[in-house]
Each structure stands twice: as structure tokens, then as C-alpha cells.
Design a protein around this motif. Sequence first.
Motif, PDB file in Angstrom:
ATOM      1  N   PHE A 157      26.385  77.764  25.218  1.00 21.88           N
ATOM      2  CA  PHE A 157      25.814  76.729  25.960  1.00 21.88           C
ATOM      3  C   PHE A 157      24.468  77.120  26.003  1.00 21.88           C
ATOM      4  O   PHE A 157      24.150  78.246  26.295  1.00 21.88           O
ATOM      5  N   PRO A 158      23.580  75.761  26.364  1.00 20.25           N
ATOM      6  CA  PRO A 158      22.268  76.468  26.193  1.00 20.25           C
ATOM      7  C   PRO A 158      21.974  76.752  27.362  1.00 20.25           C
ATOM      8  O   PRO A 158      20.579  77.552  27.950  1.00 20.25           O
ATOM      9  N   ASP A 159      21.904  76.052  28.196  1.00 21.58           N
ATOM     10  CA  ASP A 159      22.295  76.364  30.174  1.00 21.58           C
ATOM     11  C   ASP A 159      23.182  76.455  30.861  1.00 21.58           C
ATOM     12  O   ASP A 159      24.317  75.730  30.254  1.00 21.58           O
ATOM     13  N   ARG A 160      22.883  77.008  31.830  1.00 18.17           N
ATOM     14  CA  ARG A 160      24.117  76.648  33.129  1.00 18.17           C
ATOM     15  C   ARG A 160      24.118  75.217  33.445  1.00 18.17           C
ATOM     16  O   ARG A 160      25.420  75.101  33.733  1.00 18.17           O
ATOM     17  N   VAL A 161      23.568  74.344  32.966  1.00 23.07           N
ATOM     18  CA  VAL A 161      23.866  73.241  33.468  1.00 23.07           C
ATOM     19  C   VAL A 161      25.640  73.069  31.689  1.00 23.07           C
ATOM     20  O   VAL A 161      26.073  72.122  32.581  1.00 23.07           O
ATOM     21  N   ALA A 162      25.024  72.978  31.092  1.00 19.22           N
ATOM     22  CA  ALA A 162      25.762  72.676  29.816  1.00 19.22           C
ATOM     23  C   ALA A 162      26.961  72.974  29.857  1.00 19.22           C
ATOM     24  O   ALA A 162      28.473  73.186  29.469  1.00 19.22           O
ATOM     25  N   VAL A 163      27.171  74.736  30.893  1.00 15.58           N
ATOM     26  CA  VAL A 163      28.544  75.221  31.188  1.00 15.58           C
ATOM     27  C   VAL A 163      29.427  74.834  32.445  1.00 15.58           C
ATOM     28  O   VAL A 163      30.362  74.416  32.389  1.00 15.58           O
ATOM     29  N   LEU A 164      28.743  74.504  33.122  1.00 17.49           N
ATOM     30  CA  LEU A 164      28.790  73.676  34.236  1.00 17.49           C
ATOM     31  C   LEU A 164      30.131  71.623  33.573  1.00 17.49           C
ATOM     32  O   LEU A 164      30.800  71.665  33.917  1.00 17.49           O
ATOM     33  N   HIS A 165      29.285  71.166  32.937  1.00 18.97           N
ATOM     34  CA  HIS A 165      28.732  70.063  32.234  1.00 18.97           C
ATOM     35  C   HIS A 165      30.765  70.205  31.548  1.00 18.97           C
ATOM     36  O   HIS A 165      31.197  69.628  31.478  1.00 18.97           O
ATOM     37  N   ALA A 166      30.508  71.414  31.057  1.00 18.25           N
ATOM     38  CA  ALA A 166      31.866  71.755  30.055  1.00 18.25           C
ATOM     39  C   ALA A 166      33.021  72.344  30.714  1.00 18.25           C
ATOM     40  O   ALA A 166      34.257  71.751  30.151  1.00 18.25           O
ATOM     41  N   LEU A 167      33.429  72.528  31.871  1.00 23.57           N
ATOM     42  CA  LEU A 167      33.948  72.753  32.759  1.00 23.57           C
ATOM     43  C   LEU A 167      34.505  71.784  33.398  1.00 23.57           C
ATOM     44  O   LEU A 167      35.309  71.882  33.658  1.00 23.57           O
ATOM     45  N   ARG A 168      33.520  70.961  34.228  1.00 26.17           N
ATOM     46  CA  ARG A 168      33.894  69.485  34.958  1.00 26.17           C
ATOM     47  C   ARG A 168      34.713  69.127  33.054  1.00 26.17           C
ATOM     48  O   ARG A 168      35.370  68.248  34.002  1.00 26.17           O
ATOM     49  N   GLU A 169      34.514  68.574  32.406  1.00 28.41           N
ATOM     50  CA  GLU A 169      35.141  68.454  30.995  1.00 28.41           C
ATOM     51  C   GLU A 169      36.318  68.985  30.905  1.00 28.41           C
ATOM     52  O   GLU A 169      37.442  67.566  31.070  1.00 28.41           O
ATOM     53  N   ARG A 170      36.335  70.044  30.752  1.00 26.59           N
ATOM     54  CA  ARG A 170      37.883  70.943  30.227  1.00 26.59           C
ATOM     55  C   ARG A 170      39.302  70.240  32.179  1.00 26.59           C
ATOM     56  O   ARG A 170      39.673  70.468  31.792  1.00 26.59           O
ATOM     57  N   GLU A 191      43.679  75.169  38.781  1.00 29.95           N
ATOM     58  CA  GLU A 191      43.087  74.900  38.394  1.00 29.95           C
ATOM     59  C   GLU A 191      41.795  75.778  39.023  1.00 29.95           C
ATOM     60  O   GLU A 191      41.426  74.948  39.213  1.00 29.95           O
ATOM     61  N   PRO A 192      41.155  77.073  38.412  1.00 28.20           N
ATOM     62  CA  PRO A 192      40.726  77.511  39.047  1.00 28.20           C
ATOM     63  C   PRO A 192      39.278  76.489  38.666  1.00 28.20           C
ATOM     64  O   PRO A 192      38.901  75.718  37.354  1.00 28.20           O
ATOM     65  N   GLY A 193      37.984  76.868  39.652  1.00 29.47           N
ATOM     66  CA  GLY A 193      37.188  76.245  38.944  1.00 29.47           C
ATOM     67  C   GLY A 193      37.026  74.395  38.878  1.00 29.47           C
ATOM     68  O   GLY A 193      36.234  73.381  39.201  1.00 29.47           O
ATOM     69  N   PHE A 194      38.019  73.691  39.751  1.00 29.03           N
ATOM     70  CA  PHE A 194      38.657  72.429  39.696  1.00 29.03           C
ATOM     71  C   PHE A 194      37.674  71.855  40.324  1.00 29.03           C
ATOM     72  O   PHE A 194      37.627  70.412  40.248  1.00 29.03           O
ATOM     73  N   ALA A 195      36.964  72.617  41.392  1.00 29.27           N
ATOM     74  CA  ALA A 195      36.284  71.779  43.001  1.00 29.27           C
ATOM     75  C   ALA A 195      34.894  71.564  41.762  1.00 29.27           C
ATOM     76  O   ALA A 195      34.333  69.997  42.642  1.00 29.27           O
ATOM     77  N   ALA A 241      30.330  66.679  39.886  1.00 26.41           N
ATOM     78  CA  ALA A 241      29.676  65.786  39.643  1.00 26.41           C
ATOM     79  C   ALA A 241      29.414  64.029  39.508  1.00 26.41           C
ATOM     80  O   ALA A 241      30.610  64.221  40.096  1.00 26.41           O
ATOM     81  N   PRO A 242      29.254  63.740  38.711  1.00 28.87           N
ATOM     82  CA  PRO A 242      29.156  62.353  38.571  1.00 28.87           C
ATOM     83  C   PRO A 242      30.821  62.101  37.906  1.00 28.87           C
ATOM     84  O   PRO A 242      31.197  62.994  37.366  1.00 28.87           O
ATOM     85  N   ARG A 243      31.232  61.007  38.949  1.00 31.84           N
ATOM     86  CA  ARG A 243      32.806  60.089  38.027  1.00 31.84           C
ATOM     87  C   ARG A 243      32.608  59.862  36.649  1.00 31.84           C
ATOM     88  O   ARG A 243      31.359  59.656  36.561  1.00 31.84           O
ATOM     89  N   GLU A 244      33.456  59.668  35.997  1.00 33.66           N
ATOM     90  CA  GLU A 244      32.413  59.106  34.447  1.00 33.66           C
ATOM     91  C   GLU A 244      33.632  58.312  34.407  1.00 33.66           C
ATOM     92  O   GLU A 244      34.274  57.832  35.090  1.00 33.66           O
ATOM     93  N   ALA A 245      32.094  57.037  34.095  1.00 38.46           N
ATOM     94  CA  ALA A 245      32.780  55.694  34.367  1.00 38.46           C
ATOM     95  C   ALA A 245      33.067  55.525  33.089  1.00 38.46           C
ATOM     96  O   ALA A 245      32.638  54.860  32.189  1.00 38.46           O
ATOM     97  N   SER A 246      33.204  53.947  32.973  1.00 37.98           N
ATOM     98  CA  SER A 246      33.998  53.217  32.024  1.00 37.98           C
ATOM     99  C   SER A 246      33.098  52.482  31.646  1.00 37.98           C
ATOM    100  O   SER A 246      32.365  51.878  32.118  1.00 37.98           O
ATOM    101  N   GLU A 247      32.880  52.707  30.265  1.00 41.22           N
ATOM    102  CA  GLU A 247      31.714  51.281  29.445  1.00 41.22           C
ATOM    103  C   GLU A 247      32.171  49.979  30.207  1.00 41.22           C
ATOM    104  O   GLU A 247      31.175  49.282  29.773  1.00 41.22           O
ATOM    105  N   LEU A 248      33.047  49.983  30.580  1.00 41.30           N
ATOM    106  CA  LEU A 248      33.616  48.281  30.379  1.00 41.30           C
ATOM    107  C   LEU A 248      32.465  47.488  31.362  1.00 41.30           C
ATOM    108  O   LEU A 248      32.366  46.414  31.428  1.00 41.30           O
TER     109      LEU A 248
END
Length: 202
Positions: free
Chosen positions: A53-66, A105-109, A114-121
Motif C-alpha cells: 500500500f502506498p498510503d493509508r488511502v490505499a489501505v482503506l480502499h483495499a479493506l473496503r474491497e475485501r 466482519e472487523p472493519g466492515f463499517a 466509502a463511495p458506493r461501487e457504481a455500475s458502468e451501465l
Amino acid sequence: MRTEPTQRRSSQRLDALLDAAAEIVDELGFERLTTQMVAERAGASIGTVYRYFPDRVAVLHALRERSVRRFRERLAEAVDGAELAAWWDVIDLALDVCADLYRDEPGFAVVYAAPREASELDGEPEIAHRVARLLEHDFGVIDDAEVRLRLGIALEIGATLIHRAFVRDAAGDARYLDEAHRVVRDYLGRHLADQLAAAPAA
């Protein structure tokens, strides 16, 4: 021959870092998370953290994705194992799975923050598309733009109330959880009355 064990170790190390980040998010909030905290909690060097992770934002992004991936997996398991008698059962399961993940699920909050994952459609939340496909497959509710719009709004309302339930009470304030179900059902029943007219729970 060495690639698979190496990849497995890398995956385990990544999970350990995200587990540490999740614990910190639950204790202190995502705003205070730092890469140094993650390294210390995981028992790793700061250099190890920066390898992933290059920074804390990347950590949070990866945690959200998981967390989002685990929500999808849990919901799919719940749907596969349930007897869905009515369209509402699908929505009900989605809300229950969300609440369960806040509990175990720890960290689920971080998903809520974070912004919601939006469909490209069409820009609607991806979860709205997934639920719309389930409703179409199991109950013949046509998966169209109006259905996805209303599902996106309804699930956003439900997610907000569920999040608030766990802000108020670590176990989840039952009043807010019950209201999440009631409000979402009322909203969908009102705005998708025609589309749901043929569904068993209409």
C-alpha cells in the motif's frame, strides 16, 4: 514449483495487514488510521506495509474491497441456502447479511463511509443490479432502469439505518434494524407497486 507457496504467503501477509487495519478502524475510526499503526498492529515493518500500500488511502480502499467481496459472498450463500417465497425475502436477506457483517466482519463499517461501487451501465449501485437480477430470475420482476433506481435508493436507506444501529449499539440497536426493514419494504412497495404486482408478497 515455488510460485504457489510464494503467492500464498503474499496473500496471507496481505490479509494480516488488512486484519490489522480492520481492528484499528473499529477501535479508532477510519479517519485516524495510519500505515504505521497497521505495521505495528500486524507486527510487520513499515516497509512491508509499503510493499502493498502506498498510503493509508490505499489501505482503506483495499479493506473496503475485501469487505464488499465478503458481503457478496455471504449474500450469495444466504440466497442459495434460503427458500425464497416472495420478492421481499431477497431484500430481507440483503439487509440481514449487512447487519451480520457489522457484527462479525472487523472493519466492515468502512463500507458505509466509502463511495458506493457504481455500475458502468447506468451509475446505479452495483448491489442494486445484483438484487434486480435475483428478483427477475426468481420472481419475474423486470430488471429495468426504474427497478434499479428504486432498489439503489431503498438499499441506501437501509444501509444508513443499519450503520446507525451499530453506531448506537455495538450489537446493533434492534429498533433501527427493524426500522430498516420496514422503511425499505414500504418504500419499494410504494414506488414499485406495478412492477411487484405479480410477485407473491405484493
